[in-house]
Design a protein around this motif. Structure first.
Motif, PDB file in Angstrom:
ATOM      1  N   GLU A  16      -7.827  -1.595  10.227  1.00  0.00           N
ATOM      2  CA  GLU A  16      -8.665  -1.750   9.049  1.00  0.00           C
ATOM      3  C   GLU A  16      -7.979  -2.590   7.982  1.00  0.00           C
ATOM      4  O   GLU A  16      -8.611  -3.374   7.299  1.00  0.00           O
ATOM      5  CB  GLU A  16      -9.017  -0.378   8.463  1.00  0.00           C
ATOM      6  N   LYS A  17      -6.688  -2.395   7.833  1.00  0.00           N
ATOM      7  CA  LYS A  17      -5.949  -3.053   6.763  1.00  0.00           C
ATOM      8  C   LYS A  17      -4.553  -3.415   7.252  1.00  0.00           C
ATOM      9  O   LYS A  17      -3.980  -2.719   8.083  1.00  0.00           O
ATOM     10  CB  LYS A  17      -5.853  -2.114   5.550  1.00  0.00           C
ATOM     11  N   THR A  18      -4.026  -4.504   6.700  1.00  0.00           N
ATOM     12  CA  THR A  18      -2.645  -4.881   6.983  1.00  0.00           C
ATOM     13  C   THR A  18      -1.795  -4.497   5.781  1.00  0.00           C
ATOM     14  O   THR A  18      -2.143  -4.810   4.641  1.00  0.00           O
ATOM     15  CB  THR A  18      -2.529  -6.393   7.261  1.00  0.00           C
ATOM     16  N   THR A  19      -0.696  -3.786   6.055  1.00  0.00           N
ATOM     17  CA  THR A  19       0.209  -3.334   5.012  1.00  0.00           C
ATOM     18  C   THR A  19       1.544  -4.048   5.174  1.00  0.00           C
ATOM     19  O   THR A  19       2.121  -4.066   6.258  1.00  0.00           O
ATOM     20  CB  THR A  19       0.437  -1.808   5.106  1.00  0.00           C
ATOM     21  N   GLU A  22       4.776  -6.218   8.874  1.00  0.00           N
ATOM     22  CA  GLU A  22       3.355  -6.142   8.549  1.00  0.00           C
ATOM     23  C   GLU A  22       2.723  -5.239   9.595  1.00  0.00           C
ATOM     24  O   GLU A  22       2.798  -5.512  10.786  1.00  0.00           O
ATOM     25  CB  GLU A  22       2.718  -7.532   8.552  1.00  0.00           C
ATOM     26  N   ASN A  60       0.885  -1.170   0.000  1.00  0.00           N
ATOM     27  CA  ASN A  60       0.000   0.000   0.000  1.00  0.00           C
ATOM     28  C   ASN A  60       0.924   1.221   0.000  1.00  0.00           C
ATOM     29  O   ASN A  60       1.273   1.747   1.058  1.00  0.00           O
ATOM     30  CB  ASN A  60      -0.908  -0.026   1.221  1.00  0.00           C
ATOM     31  N   LYS A  91       1.060   4.513   2.222  1.00  0.00           N
ATOM     32  CA  LYS A  91       1.526   4.495   3.618  1.00  0.00           C
ATOM     33  C   LYS A  91       2.971   4.955   3.770  1.00  0.00           C
ATOM     34  O   LYS A  91       3.367   5.416   4.832  1.00  0.00           O
ATOM     35  CB  LYS A  91       1.381   3.092   4.224  1.00  0.00           C
ATOM     36  N   SER A 138      -0.672  -3.459  10.989  1.00  0.00           N
ATOM     37  CA  SER A 138      -2.130  -3.539  10.996  1.00  0.00           C
ATOM     38  C   SER A 138      -2.671  -2.298  11.704  1.00  0.00           C
ATOM     39  O   SER A 138      -2.390  -2.087  12.887  1.00  0.00           O
ATOM     40  CB  SER A 138      -2.592  -4.810  11.705  1.00  0.00           C
ATOM     41  N   ASP A 139      -3.415  -1.486  10.968  1.00  0.00           N
ATOM     42  CA  ASP A 139      -3.946  -0.241  11.536  1.00  0.00           C
ATOM     43  C   ASP A 139      -5.378  -0.401  12.032  1.00  0.00           C
ATOM     44  O   ASP A 139      -6.047   0.577  12.349  1.00  0.00           O
ATOM     45  CB  ASP A 139      -3.854   0.898  10.528  1.00  0.00           C
TER      46      ASP A 139
END
Length: 171
Positions: free
Chosen positions: A123-126, A118, A41, A44, A120-121
């Motif tokens: 909502e999504k893992t980047t 990795e 992503n 970020k 994780s916020d």
């Protein structure tokens, strides 16, 4: 005969269990220059993104069961010095920063290493990779190893950012 066979099977099962990679604290601890970063992503890690960081120092403690990471977080207006301490479980470190993070340290050479993380916020893992060097640059071979590892982790090569061009935080 059955006890011998069972002992053999048990031995093979135990041998198949991977032991955590031993990290050499002398290879990890020290001042580092953040050379490249990449994320699946890309937003970020772009300028002003929540994962725009410039790692400066790593310090192993207790045989690398803890890893202190000193870095600058960069917003458009300023660089903020941050220090986090990650706890190791097996080959993976855990730390809280802009959500929860797991990462592993992958030595590339005596002068370069990769952090694969990795984030994780909630909502999504980047997925993110970082190439660090003890000097101001890396060799072509180290850069190639980084690119291969990044692609292997599912991050497109076109998402690689050269941080040497944007790093204006204090050394």
């Amino acid at each position: 005969m059955k006890p011998v066979f069972l002992t053999l099977i048990l031995g093979l099962v135990c041998a198949a269990q991977e032991a955590p990679t031993e990290l050499d604290p002398s290879q990890i601890t020290g001042d580092w220059h953040h050379i490249l970063t990449a994320a699946d992503n890309k937003e970020k890690i772009e300028e002003g993104g929540p994962l725009t960081v410039y790692i400066r120092r790593l310090k192993c403690s207790d045989g690398c069961s803890e890893l202190s990471v000193e870095f600058y977080a960069k917003s458009p207006e300023e660089c903020t010095l941050i220090n986090v301490v990650a706890e190791r479980e097996g080959d993976i470190y855990h730390v809280g920063y802009v959500g929860s993070n797991i990462f592993e340290v992958i030595p590339v050479s005596e002068n370069a290493l990769v952090l694969y993380a990795e984030n994780s916020d909630g909502e999504k893992t980047t997925k993110v990779t970082h190439l660090l060097a003890k000097g101001d640059s890396v060799t072509q071979e180290e850069s190639q190893q980084y690119e291969e590892l990044t692609e292997k982790r599912g991050i497109p090569p076109e998402n690689i950012e050269d941080l040497t061009e944007t790093d204006d935080c204090p050394k």
